[in-house]
Enzyme design. Structure first.
Site, PDB file in Angstrom:
ATOM      1  N   ALA A 190       0.908  -1.376  -0.104  1.00  0.00           N
ATOM      2  CA  ALA A 190      -0.024   0.020   0.059  1.00  0.00           C
ATOM      3  C   ALA A 190       0.957   1.268   0.042  1.00  0.00           C
ATOM      4  CB  ALA A 190      -1.124  -0.063   1.125  1.00  0.00           C
ATOM      5  N   GLY A 191       2.025   1.158   0.109  1.00  0.00           N
ATOM      6  CA  GLY A 191       2.964   2.287  -0.122  1.00  0.00           C
ATOM      7  C   GLY A 191       2.997   3.113   1.148  1.00  0.00           C
ATOM      8  N   GLY A 234       9.414   7.704   2.641  1.00  0.00           N
ATOM      9  CA  GLY A 234      11.131   7.641   3.112  1.00  0.00           C
ATOM     10  C   GLY A 234      11.657   6.297   2.760  1.00  0.00           C
ATOM     11  N   ASN A 235      10.729   5.212   2.591  1.00  0.00           N
ATOM     12  CA  ASN A 235      11.133   3.876   2.339  1.00  0.00           C
ATOM     13  C   ASN A 235      10.883   3.928   0.822  1.00  0.00           C
ATOM     14  OD1 ASN A 235      11.154   0.998   2.040  1.00  0.00           O
ATOM     15  ND2 ASN A 235      10.486   0.830   3.881  1.00  0.00           N
ATOM     16  N   HIS A 241       0.368   3.915  10.383  1.00  0.00           N
ATOM     17  CA  HIS A 241       0.215   2.597  10.474  1.00  0.00           C
ATOM     18  C   HIS A 241       0.906   1.577  11.099  1.00  0.00           C
ATOM     19  CE1 HIS A 241       3.802   2.878   7.592  1.00  0.00           C
ATOM     20  NE2 HIS A 241       3.727   1.579   7.539  1.00  0.00           N
ATOM     21  N   ARG A 242       2.155   2.328  11.549  1.00  0.00           N
ATOM     22  CA  ARG A 242       3.014   1.522  12.461  1.00  0.00           C
ATOM     23  C   ARG A 242       2.766   1.922  14.009  1.00  0.00           C
ATOM     24  NH1 ARG A 242       8.215  -1.223  11.035  1.00  0.00           N
ATOM     25  NH2 ARG A 242       7.198  -2.642  12.411  1.00  0.00           N
ATOM     26  N   GLU A 265      11.682   4.378  17.214  1.00  0.00           N
ATOM     27  CA  GLU A 265      11.648   3.116  16.124  1.00  0.00           C
ATOM     28  C   GLU A 265      12.239   1.908  16.589  1.00  0.00           C
ATOM     29  OE1 GLU A 265      10.191   3.804  12.619  1.00  0.00           O
ATOM     30  OE2 GLU A 265       9.501   5.301  13.998  1.00  0.00           O
ATOM     31  N   ARG A 292      13.068   9.831  11.567  1.00  0.00           N
ATOM     32  CA  ARG A 292      12.022   9.354  12.472  1.00  0.00           C
ATOM     33  C   ARG A 292      12.503   9.149  13.906  1.00  0.00           C
ATOM     34  NH1 ARG A 292       9.550   4.379   8.840  1.00  0.00           N
ATOM     35  NH2 ARG A 292       9.640   5.513   6.756  1.00  0.00           N
ATOM     36  N   HIS A 346      16.094   4.025   8.564  1.00  0.00           N
ATOM     37  CA  HIS A 346      16.502   3.401   9.974  1.00  0.00           C
ATOM     38  C   HIS A 346      18.111   3.211   9.710  1.00  0.00           C
ATOM     39  CE1 HIS A 346      12.345   1.732  10.628  1.00  0.00           C
ATOM     40  NE2 HIS A 346      12.319   2.796  11.414  1.00  0.00           N
ATOM     41  N   CYS A 380      15.691  -6.187   9.605  1.00  0.00           N
ATOM     42  CA  CYS A 380      14.319  -5.620   9.888  1.00  0.00           C
ATOM     43  C   CYS A 380      13.392  -6.697  10.456  1.00  0.00           C
ATOM     44  CB  CYS A 380      13.579  -5.144   8.625  1.00  0.00           C
ATOM     45  SG  CYS A 380      14.411  -3.436   8.064  1.00  0.00           S
TER      46      CYS A 380
END
Length: 424
Positions: free
Chosen positions: A17-18, A22-23, A135-136, A172, A206, A242, A357
């Site tokens: 879903a994008g 930044g990722n 979302h996170r 994070e 972040r 990250h 990750c």
């Protein structure tokens, strides 16, 4: 003392879903078809690889998604299906956030501080608030409850809730923390890597320094062995959202891109003053673009039971000429890294998460290992049980339109229930 890697199991709503600004991979693959069953089986295969290396391997299950309960906090009411349907119709972006399977990346579950470094001699786990991404942020309370469940012994573990979810305290988790020491059981140096919001830039930074300092205080870390290090701005804007996208550490080895930190020379000088046998391995032949696309540094650097270290790499690193040349140079160099192990985690990689990750590393001694709920430590029987649940219940594929279908929501609930039954 050993280090246990707890891998996140990709959930049945794994989709593209994008959502992660930044990722680079997350943004580039927006709207593509995802393969949740393959994602989970790839994750399980990586866990088996670690077991075959002689490592103790744990796992952390995903929370239920779509997260209807989280949507109720925004005023949606009714049954779970009614909540989801209304959110999908009225706020599609919010609905997609509630469908995310991003909890698979358990390096963001918490910051883990080893017992030899903390004031009370226990392992401290400070749950990450993940405030930077909507979302996170939904994961924080669920992750806190899960960590309390897994690390149940209060004699060995102190599990802290997330910091207040505010812009000034974005946290994070372990993805921005490194521990360096002569061995897992020795007193260590804790390196917290943070961003700086005032620098601007197209991509958000972040991790806040305030959050890192709060984590250190909560765990009682010694000030003279704790470091707060600024990320290199160029690395962030190249897609290193990250620190573990451009640096990885284990025991007395730090493998880093030359542009991982704002002032690397000063950092390395201060670290060597406290850990004289530190190996700093920099890869000068790898551009930031290659580092981010291959996730060379998002590898797991692990201590092998028989001595030496192995680098567990994504297959993307092997397929990138510059990254693989760097790996060969590292293996030929004067450092403890003696083996490269390649794993296929392509479904995770396409959403911006590599081998590192996917795992939360937890150093434990004998009593600490005994204090972990054994249902979350893998052996052959548990691994096989998880694989059977995935094959039977995870969707084969998800298209962007599938997310709004009640049939998928029902299948995700059934998969969640089957997984909990398998765990016991």
């Amino acid at each position: 003392m050993i280090e246990v890697n707890f891998d996140g199991l990709p959930g049945p709503t794994h989709n593209y879903a994008g959502l992660s600004v930044g990722n680079v991979a997350s943004q580039a693959n927006f709207g593509e078809v995802s393969y949740p069953r393959a994602a989970a089986l790839q994750g399980l295969a990586k866990m088996r690889t670690a077991m075959e290396l002689g490592l103790t391997q744990g796992f952390l299950p995903p929370p239920l998604r779509p997260a209807a309960q989280a949507l109720r906090r925004f005023g949606f009411a009714g049954s779970d299906d009614e909540v989801l349907a209304a959110a999908a119709e009225q706020d599609l972006a919010l609905f997609r956030a509630a469908c995310s399977a991003s909890s698979m990346w358990r390096a963001n579950a918490a910051t883990v501080l080893a017992a030899p470094d903390t004031a009370d001699g226990r392992v401290h786990l400070v749950t990450a608030n993940l405030a930077g991404m909507l979302h996170r942020s939904f994961e924080a309370d669920e992750t806190f409850a899960l960590l309390k469940r897994v690390f149940a012994s209060e004699d060995s573990f102190a599990v802290h809730g997330p910091l207040p979810s505010a812009r000034h305290f974005g946290d994070e988790g372990a993805a921005n923390h490194m521990r360096l020491a002569a061995s897992h059981g020795a007193a260590g140096l804790n390196v917290f890597v943070h961003g700086e919001a005032s620098r601007g830039g197209a991509f958000p930074e972040r991790q806040s320094q305030r959050a890192s300092q709060a984590v250190a205080r909560l765990s009682g870390l010694a000030g003279e062995r704790t470091f707060y290090v600024l990320q290199n701005e160029g690395a962030v804007q190249a897609g290193a959202f990250h620190n573990d996208v451009v640096a990885v550490a284990n025991a007395n080895v730090l493998l880093a891109h030359p542009q991982a930190f704002a002032d690397p020379a000063r950092l390395y000088r201060e670290l060597r003053a406290r850990l004289p046998n530190l190996h700093v391995v920099e890869t000068f032949g790898v551009s930031l673009e290659d580092a981010v696309s291959s996730y060379l540094f998002n590898s797991q650097l692990v201590s092998l039971p028989g001595g030496g270290m192995a680098l567990i790499l994504p297959s993307d690193a092997q397929e990138n000429a510059a990254a693989w040349a760097a790996v060969e140079a590292v293996l030929a160099g004067d450092n403890p890294i003696e083996r490269a192990v390649v794993v296929d985690v392509r479904e995770s990689m396409r959403n911006g998460g590599g081998p590192a990750c996917l795992r939360l590393r937890v150093p434990v001694d004998g009593p600490g290992l005994a204090g972990i709920d054994p249902r979350f430590i893998l052996d052959e029987a548990r691994w096989t049980s998880l694989a059977k649940v995935v094959v039977s219940h995870w969707p084969e594929k998800i298209t962007p339109d599938d997310l709004t279908k009640p049939e998928l929501w029902a299948q995700a609930r059934e998969a969640h229930a089957a997984l909990e039954a398998a765990i016991g």
